[in-house]
Design a protein around this motif. Structure first.
Motif, PDB file in Angstrom:
ATOM      1  N   SER A  15      18.430 -22.565  12.581  1.00 51.87           N
ATOM      2  CA  SER A  15      18.910 -22.863  13.932  1.00 51.87           C
ATOM      3  C   SER A  15      17.844 -23.448  14.834  1.00 51.87           C
ATOM      4  N   GLN A  16      16.598 -23.522  14.336  1.00 52.41           N
ATOM      5  CA  GLN A  16      15.533 -24.090  15.169  1.00 52.41           C
ATOM      6  C   GLN A  16      14.621 -25.040  14.403  1.00 52.41           C
ATOM      7  N   PHE A  17      15.159 -25.627  13.303  1.00 53.68           N
ATOM      8  CA  PHE A  17      14.331 -26.535  12.513  1.00 53.68           C
ATOM      9  C   PHE A  17      14.925 -27.932  12.454  1.00 53.68           C
ATOM     10  N   LEU A  21       7.230 -16.213  16.209  1.00 46.61           N
ATOM     11  CA  LEU A  21       8.007 -17.375  16.633  1.00 46.61           C
ATOM     12  C   LEU A  21       9.085 -17.038  17.658  1.00 46.61           C
ATOM     13  N   SER A  22       9.031 -17.739  18.781  1.00 46.48           N
ATOM     14  CA  SER A  22      10.073 -17.603  19.797  1.00 46.48           C
ATOM     15  C   SER A  22      11.343 -18.299  19.319  1.00 46.48           C
ATOM     16  N   PRO A  23      12.524 -17.738  19.625  1.00 47.10           N
ATOM     17  CA  PRO A  23      13.778 -18.398  19.224  1.00 47.10           C
ATOM     18  C   PRO A  23      14.013 -19.717  19.953  1.00 47.10           C
ATOM     19  N   ASN A  73       2.278 -20.517   5.764  1.00 50.62           N
ATOM     20  CA  ASN A  73       2.177 -20.649   7.218  1.00 50.62           C
ATOM     21  C   ASN A  73       3.460 -20.208   7.915  1.00 50.62           C
ATOM     22  N   LEU A  74       4.609 -20.523   7.331  1.00 55.65           N
ATOM     23  CA  LEU A  74       5.884 -20.126   7.930  1.00 55.65           C
ATOM     24  C   LEU A  74       6.060 -18.613   7.909  1.00 55.65           C
ATOM     25  N   LEU A  75       5.629 -17.972   6.834  1.00 60.25           N
ATOM     26  CA  LEU A  75       5.725 -16.512   6.759  1.00 60.25           C
ATOM     27  C   LEU A  75       4.904 -15.858   7.857  1.00 60.25           C
ATOM     28  N   THR A  76       3.691 -16.378   8.058  1.00 58.53           N
ATOM     29  CA  THR A  76       2.834 -15.854   9.135  1.00 58.53           C
ATOM     30  C   THR A  76       3.443 -16.132  10.489  1.00 58.53           C
ATOM     31  N   LEU A  77       3.936 -17.336  10.664  1.00 62.15           N
ATOM     32  CA  LEU A  77       4.464 -17.781  11.948  1.00 62.15           C
ATOM     33  C   LEU A  77       5.711 -17.008  12.365  1.00 62.15           C
ATOM     34  N   LEU A 125       0.913 -20.222  19.457  1.00 61.37           N
ATOM     35  CA  LEU A 125       1.652 -21.280  18.773  1.00 61.37           C
ATOM     36  C   LEU A 125       3.141 -20.969  18.716  1.00 61.37           C
ATOM     37  N   GLY A 126       3.478 -19.706  18.563  1.00 61.61           N
ATOM     38  CA  GLY A 126       4.871 -19.308  18.443  1.00 61.61           C
ATOM     39  C   GLY A 126       5.688 -19.477  19.696  1.00 61.61           C
ATOM     40  N   ASN A 127       5.038 -19.720  20.816  1.00 63.08           N
ATOM     41  CA  ASN A 127       5.740 -19.858  22.096  1.00 63.08           C
ATOM     42  C   ASN A 127       5.783 -21.297  22.599  1.00 63.08           C
TER      43      ASN A 127
END
Length: 365
Positions: A114-116, A87-89, A79-83, A61-63
């Protein structure tokens, strides 16, 4: 060109509808999903909507190019903490919640601005769950984007293009403006609808006369009270300040109206209803918005055996699908005795044409 990959954390009504819309309009896209409801994932895989079931929030999911956070709002922080560990930049994070302040603050705390790009498809249904998801739910609906201040403009434009490609209409707002606007046109109406239903429930007689004859206008303006109580509890808690502010203003309007009634103020009462009518009629006639349009008309029929079957057969012969049909015992809005609901505007218009040609008298709102 590399294959577009989209991931979903949560695959309910909205997440499922977005996934189905992407599959419809971009059949080569690769879709992944995680949900605690494994039955929804298995159904989506069987329907060939998603390509891969994720057993957990993991690197797959992170990619993704785009990752949609579609789980209940109360789960976003966890979920965000786990992700963040995976998570890829290069991944664009987005959500579908109807309240934006909370998620933006969580994103800031995790330094993921920067990615939301916050997202809110202004579409919905009284039904919920993946089993009710439909790609057409997003067609011509406003899809509000609330980009973080530091996200590059080209990423916002790319996401805007994605939203347009699935048939929705992107609209960029700040998250503060979004929460105030939706409090007025979505959240407060649900509060009012539920209040009206509870008022009738508490005011009804023991034999339930009010409930028995409730129809027409009452059912129209309280239909949304059938929505998920869990969801609306969370919305009220997360957008309490805006809803409370507007609710107090609404109460002021009601108090003014009560004064008009007490004083038998004819001109003021007329102006009250006339102003509302004129403003309401200026609205754009489109099915977009959080309170979905109904495609319904009523029709006069003879009180004899086979009358309903004749209409159903006539529409079926012309390939018109009926969503729902029922007898309207209360005719306060129309003379028609049979209420017929259709899936979309095209079916409604086709049915009107067919039935008018065959001599039926129909009534629309």
């Amino acid at each position: 060109m590399s294959t577009l990959t989209c991931g979903f954390i949560g695959l309910g009504l909205i997440g499922g509808s977005i996934a189905k819309a992407i599959r419809l309009h971009m059949p080569d896209a690769r879709l992944l999903a995680y949900d605690i409801n494994t039955a929804s994932l298995e159904l989506a895989k069987k329907e060939q909507i998603i390509d891969h079931i994720c057993p957990a929030i993991d690197a797959a999911l992170g990619n993704c190019n785009y990752l949609f956070l579609c789980a209940p709002v109360s789960h976003n922080a966890e979920n965000l903490l786990t992700l963040k560990n995976f998570l890829s930049p290069n991944t664009i994070l987005t959500d579908v919640g109807s309240v934006k302040t909370g998620i933006h603050r969580q994103i800031e705390e995790l330094q993921l601005q920067s990615q939301f790009i916050g997202g809110h498809p202004m579409a919905g249904s009284e039904r919920f769950g993946y089993q009710n998801a439909n790609a057409s739910l997003l067609e011509n609906a406003y899809y509000i984007l609330t980009p973080s201040e530091t996200i590059p403009e080209e990423k916002v434009n790319a996401y805007r293009t994605l939203v347009e490609s699935i048939g929705a209409i992107p609209l960029v707002l700040s998250y503060e403006e979004h929460d105030y606007v939706t409090a007025a046109i979505s959240h407060l109406p649900h509060v009012i609808a539920a209040s009206l239903v509870n008022l009738v429930k508490s005011s009804d007689s023991e034999d339930g006369v009010m409930k028995m004859i409730a129809a027409g206008g009452f059912k129209d303006i309280t239909r949304i009270a059938s929505s998920s109580p869990d969801m609306w509890q969370q919305i009220c808690l997360t957008n309490a300040e805006n809803i409370s502010k507007l609710l107090r203003t609404y109460i002021d309007y009601l108090n003014v109206l009560a004064g008009y009634l007490a004083d038998h103020a004819e001109d003021s009462l007329y102006s009250f209803f006339d102003t509302a009518r004129n403003y309401r009629e200026s609205f754009i006639s489109a099915p977009s918005g959080p309170i979905k349009a109904e495609y319904v008309f009523t029709v006069d029929i003879a009180d004899k055996p086979g009358a309903i079957a004749a209409i159903a057969s006539l529409l079926a012969m012309h390939d018109v699908s009926i969503k729902n049909i029922g007898i309207n015992h209360n005719r306060e809005l129309a003379e028609g005795a049979l209420r017929i609901e259709f899936y979309d505007k095209n079916m409604l218009e086709q049915a009107e044409e067919v039935m008018t040609e065959h001599g039926y008298k129909i009534h629309t709102k």
